[in-house]
Design a protein around this motif. Structure first.
Motif, mmCIF file in Angstrom:
data_model
loop_
_atom_site.group_PDB
_atom_site.id
_atom_site.type_symbol
_atom_site.label_atom_id
_atom_site.label_comp_id
_atom_site.label_asym_id
_atom_site.label_seq_id
_atom_site.Cartn_x
_atom_site.Cartn_y
_atom_site.Cartn_z
ATOM 1 N N PHE A 179 0.830 -1.193 0.000
ATOM 2 C CA PHE A 179 0.000 0.000 0.000
ATOM 3 C C PHE A 179 0.871 1.251 0.000
ATOM 4 N N VAL A 180 0.429 2.268 -0.737
ATOM 5 C CA VAL A 180 1.123 3.548 -0.812
ATOM 6 C C VAL A 180 0.087 4.659 -0.673
ATOM 7 N N THR A 181 0.554 5.825 -0.213
ATOM 8 C CA THR A 181 -0.321 6.990 -0.187
ATOM 9 C C THR A 181 -0.180 7.727 -1.507
ATOM 10 N N LEU A 182 -1.279 8.266 -1.979
ATOM 11 C CA LEU A 182 -1.298 9.014 -3.230
ATOM 12 C C LEU A 182 -1.537 10.488 -2.923
ATOM 13 N N ARG A 183 -0.863 11.344 -3.656
ATOM 14 C CA ARG A 183 -0.977 12.790 -3.445
ATOM 15 C C ARG A 183 -2.340 13.286 -3.940
ATOM 16 N N THR A 238 -15.495 17.242 14.409
ATOM 17 C CA THR A 238 -15.833 17.589 13.027
ATOM 18 C C THR A 238 -14.585 17.819 12.168
ATOM 19 N N THR A 239 -13.475 17.210 12.527
ATOM 20 C CA THR A 239 -12.262 17.288 11.714
ATOM 21 C C THR A 239 -11.986 15.911 11.127
ATOM 22 N N ARG A 240 -11.789 15.863 9.813
ATOM 23 C CA ARG A 240 -11.522 14.601 9.125
ATOM 24 C C ARG A 240 -10.225 14.702 8.328
ATOM 25 N N LYS A 241 -9.365 13.707 8.492
ATOM 26 C CA LYS A 241 -8.162 13.590 7.667
ATOM 27 C C LYS A 241 -8.479 12.583 6.568
ATOM 28 N N VAL A 242 -8.192 12.979 5.310
ATOM 29 C CA VAL A 242 -8.504 12.129 4.163
ATOM 30 C C VAL A 242 -7.206 11.793 3.436
ATOM 31 N N VAL A 243 -6.958 10.494 3.270
ATOM 32 C CA VAL A 243 -5.770 10.016 2.571
ATOM 33 C C VAL A 243 -6.221 9.108 1.433
ATOM 34 N N ALA A 244 -5.690 9.340 0.231
ATOM 35 C CA ALA A 244 -5.929 8.450 -0.907
ATOM 36 C C ALA A 244 -4.943 7.291 -0.787
ATOM 37 N N VAL A 245 -5.471 6.061 -0.762
ATOM 38 C CA VAL A 245 -4.641 4.876 -0.588
ATOM 39 C C VAL A 245 -4.611 4.087 -1.884
ATOM 40 N N GLY A 246 -3.395 3.786 -2.330
ATOM 41 C CA GLY A 246 -3.230 2.989 -3.542
ATOM 42 C C GLY A 246 -2.532 1.687 -3.242
ATOM 43 N N SER A 247 -2.645 0.736 -4.162
ATOM 44 C CA SER A 247 -1.867 -0.498 -4.072
ATOM 45 C C SER A 247 -0.899 -0.501 -5.241
ATOM 46 N N GLN A 248 0.358 -0.801 -4.947
ATOM 47 C CA GLN A 248 1.408 -0.790 -5.959
ATOM 48 C C GLN A 248 1.920 -2.218 -6.140
ATOM 49 N N ARG A 249 1.822 -2.733 -7.378
ATOM 50 C CA ARG A 249 2.274 -4.099 -7.685
ATOM 51 C C ARG A 249 3.779 -4.194 -7.527
ATOM 52 N N THR A 250 4.246 -5.280 -6.944
ATOM 53 C CA THR A 250 5.679 -5.506 -6.767
ATOM 54 C C THR A 250 6.191 -6.654 -7.623
ATOM 55 N N ASP A 251 5.292 -7.343 -8.327
ATOM 56 C CA ASP A 251 5.705 -8.477 -9.145
ATOM 57 C C ASP A 251 5.852 -8.125 -10.622
ATOM 58 N N GLN A 252 5.762 -6.864 -10.952
ATOM 59 C CA GLN A 252 5.907 -6.414 -12.333
ATOM 60 C C GLN A 252 7.373 -6.075 -12.608
ATOM 61 N N LYS A 253 7.892 -6.527 -13.723
ATOM 62 C CA LYS A 253 9.282 -6.225 -14.080
ATOM 63 C C LYS A 253 9.434 -4.752 -14.465
ATOM 64 N N THR A 254 8.502 -4.251 -15.238
ATOM 65 C CA THR A 254 8.555 -2.850 -15.645
ATOM 66 C C THR A 254 7.171 -2.224 -15.480
ATOM 67 N N CYS A 255 7.178 -0.972 -15.108
ATOM 68 C CA CYS A 255 5.937 -0.204 -14.981
ATOM 69 C C CYS A 255 6.074 1.037 -15.856
ATOM 70 N N THR A 256 4.975 1.424 -16.466
ATOM 71 C CA THR A 256 5.024 2.680 -17.198
ATOM 72 C C THR A 256 5.284 3.786 -16.198
ATOM 73 N N GLU A 257 6.125 4.715 -16.540
ATOM 74 C CA GLU A 257 6.475 5.800 -15.624
ATOM 75 C C GLU A 257 5.651 7.053 -15.888
ATOM 76 N N ILE A 258 4.492 6.871 -16.464
ATOM 77 C CA ILE A 258 3.625 8.000 -16.771
ATOM 78 C C ILE A 258 2.865 8.399 -15.512
ATOM 79 N N ILE A 259 3.109 9.619 -15.058
ATOM 80 C CA ILE A 259 2.376 10.161 -13.913
ATOM 81 C C ILE A 259 1.071 10.726 -14.459
ATOM 82 N N ARG A 260 -0.041 10.341 -13.839
ATOM 83 C CA ARG A 260 -1.336 10.811 -14.333
ATOM 84 C C ARG A 260 -2.238 11.209 -13.172
#
Length: 139
Positions: free
Chosen positions: A31-35, A77-99
């Motif tokens: 798991f990773v946090t997303l901006r 009434t205060t909420r912290k919101v974090v976008a949570v992503g899952s990042q594959r670790t079994d891939q040899k190459t990943c596209t490096e396109i930030i989107r």
């Protein structure tokens, strides 16, 4: 004789299933946090209503997917919101396109005081968390 044959067949099936190697049992992601880049919020809330909050976030590569939003109650009434992503670790190459992508979460207004939302935007040069803070009054 028939019972012996059936018992041997059952034993063979059990041995075959136990000997199957289904691969490595270690997870193939982490798991990773997303901006969070921006947020679409209403100008005000109505008590006991549900709102869809649209969030634009950054995906760093082709091996990362949004899993959802972690909305944590910090105060009444205060909420912290974090976008949570899952990042594959079994891939040899990943596209490096930030989107940038957009997703939403539902929020129910339970209190009559204004809400303060703190959306996680990453870390500064010192490693301290940065937040986009939005206050929404309640009618």
């Amino acid at each position: 004789m028939k019972r012996t044959f059936l018992a041997l067949c059952a034993l063979a099936v059990v041995l075959l299933l136990n000997s199957c190697d289904l691969g490595d049992d270690s997870p193939n992601f982490h798991f990773v946090t997303l901006r969070i880049e921006s947020v679409e919020m209403p100008e005000s809330f109505d008590l006991n209503e549900t709102y869809e909050i649209n969030v634009t976030y950054t995906v760093p590569d082709g091996c990362t997917l949004l899993e959802g939003f972690d909305v944590t109650k910090e105060e009444v009434t205060t909420r912290k919101v974090v976008a949570v992503g899952s990042q594959r670790t079994d891939q040899k190459t990943c596209t490096e396109i930030i989107r940038e992508e957009v997703s939403s979460f539902s929020f129910v207004v339970l209190y009559s005081e204004p809400y303060l939302f703190r959306f996680y935007q990453g870390e500064d040069v010192n490693g301290d968390p940065l937040f986009l803070e939005i206050e929404v009054p309640v009618n």
